[in-house]
Design a protein around this motif. Structure first.
Motif, short mmCIF file in Angstrom:
data_model
loop_
_atom_site.label_atom_id
_atom_site.label_comp_id
_atom_site.label_asym_id
_atom_site.label_seq_id
_atom_site.Cartn_x
_atom_site.Cartn_y
_atom_site.Cartn_z
N ASP A 13 0.85 -1.19 0.00
CA ASP A 13 0.00 0.00 0.00
C ASP A 13 0.88 1.24 0.00
OD1 ASP A 13 -3.02 -0.89 0.84
OD2 ASP A 13 -1.54 -2.20 1.76
N TRP A 14 0.52 2.20 -0.83
CA TRP A 14 1.22 3.49 -0.82
C TRP A 14 0.55 4.38 0.22
CZ3 TRP A 14 -0.07 8.63 -1.68
CH2 TRP A 14 1.00 9.51 -1.88
N LEU A 15 1.36 4.97 1.11
CA LEU A 15 0.84 5.81 2.20
C LEU A 15 1.67 7.08 2.29
CD1 LEU A 15 -1.08 6.04 4.74
CD2 LEU A 15 0.84 5.08 6.04
N ASN A 16 1.00 8.21 2.42
CA ASN A 16 1.68 9.49 2.62
C ASN A 16 1.06 10.17 3.84
OD1 ASN A 16 3.20 11.81 2.40
ND2 ASN A 16 1.99 12.68 0.73
N ILE A 17 1.79 10.23 4.94
CA ILE A 17 1.34 10.94 6.13
C ILE A 17 1.87 12.37 6.05
CG2 ILE A 17 1.41 11.06 8.65
CD1 ILE A 17 1.75 8.06 8.74
N VAL A 18 0.97 13.31 5.89
CA VAL A 18 1.38 14.71 5.72
C VAL A 18 1.34 15.49 7.02
CG1 VAL A 18 0.70 14.75 3.30
CG2 VAL A 18 -0.96 15.40 5.03
N ASN A 19 0.65 14.96 8.03
CA ASN A 19 0.59 15.64 9.33
C ASN A 19 0.38 14.59 10.42
OD1 ASN A 19 0.44 18.34 10.74
ND2 ASN A 19 -1.44 17.41 11.49
N ARG A 20 1.07 14.79 11.56
CA ARG A 20 0.93 13.87 12.69
C ARG A 20 1.47 14.52 13.95
NH1 ARG A 20 4.58 10.96 15.41
NH2 ARG A 20 3.86 9.10 16.57
N SER A 21 0.74 14.37 15.05
CA SER A 21 1.25 14.82 16.34
C SER A 21 1.50 13.65 17.28
CB SER A 21 0.26 15.81 17.00
OG SER A 21 -1.03 15.22 17.13
N SER A 22 0.82 12.51 17.04
CA SER A 22 1.02 11.31 17.83
C SER A 22 0.37 10.15 17.10
CB SER A 22 0.42 11.46 19.24
OG SER A 22 -0.99 11.62 19.15
N GLY A 23 0.41 8.95 17.68
CA GLY A 23 -0.33 7.83 17.12
C GLY A 23 0.25 7.29 15.82
#
Length: 222
Positions: A142-152
């Motif tokens: 799976d292609w995944l792009n996380i553009v924002n994260r503070s936790s988790g």
């Protein structure tokens, strides 16, 4: 070095070394590390002191075996039909079809946007139930792009069902916690002979500030 269809580096493999003075044919085999690999090239590394060597006659030969044709059995894998063709979500406000060009480099137009719940509740994207053989192993990509994260994390989980479609077990595969784009690869083997169907579940942890995009969901049988 391994690259996707767009020529972007995705991974690499260290294959062989020679540490003593010697004249030889350096033979080794190479198998792409995931189904996202479309191109590859050889790198020769000189490491250490006092080395003086010569390389010649480099050859790259395809090995023909009794290979089974690899077919992606995941419906709507590029989400051109949105969250449809068996895909479902329990958070239609936060998990939505996206056509804004945020998908993978292979076909960026369509993807699924994943937004974390503002509470502690997790959001889920459920893939279609697929027929599986308990004696086989499956490769998922799976292609995944996380553009924002503070936790988790964005987690990948497999739900398992019997022949009647009743849930009987599940497998947590891995969780992604870093921002940026990547191809998420893992293998799945049914946990018992009672498993007749399985489906991918993508979990977005609540109250994590996560905004991400999912695309190119592939499921192959070995």
């Amino acid at each position: 070095h391994e690259y996707n269809a767009a020529g972007q580096w995705v991974s690499g493999q260290y294959l062989k070394q020679e540490t003593s003075p010697f004249v030889e044919d350096m033979n080794f085999s190479y198998t792409p590390s995931s189904f996202n690999v479309a191109k590859a090239r050889l790198q020769i590394i000189v490491s250490g002191a006092g080395i003086n060597a010569y390389a010649a006659n480099a050859q790259w030969l395809a090995v023909q075996t009794n290979q089974v044709s690899q077919t992606n059995i995941m419906p709507n894998s590029t989400f051109d039909a949105g969250i449809g063709d068996g895909w479902q979500t329990d958070a239609p406000t936060n998990i939505t079809a996206d056509s804004g060009g945020n998908g993978s480099p292979n076909d960026p137009t369509n993807s699924v946007k994943l937004v974390a719940n503002a509470t502690s509740a997790n959001d889920h994207l459920f893939g279609p139930q697929l027929a599986v053989d308990p004696s086989r192993t499956y490769n998922l990509s799976d292609w995944l792009n996380i553009v924002n994260r503070s936790s988790g994390e964005v987690a990948f989980y497999i739900d398992e069902y019997n022949a009647s479609g009743q849930w009987i077990s599940g497998q947590y595969k891995l969780g992604i916690t870093s921002t940026g784009s990547r191809t998420v690869d893992f293998t799945y083997t049914p946990s018992s002979t009672s498993v007749a169907k399985a489906s991918l579940q993508v979990i977005v942890v609540g109250n994590s500030g996560i905004v991400a995009y999912l695309d190119d969901s592939m499921w192959y049988q070995n």
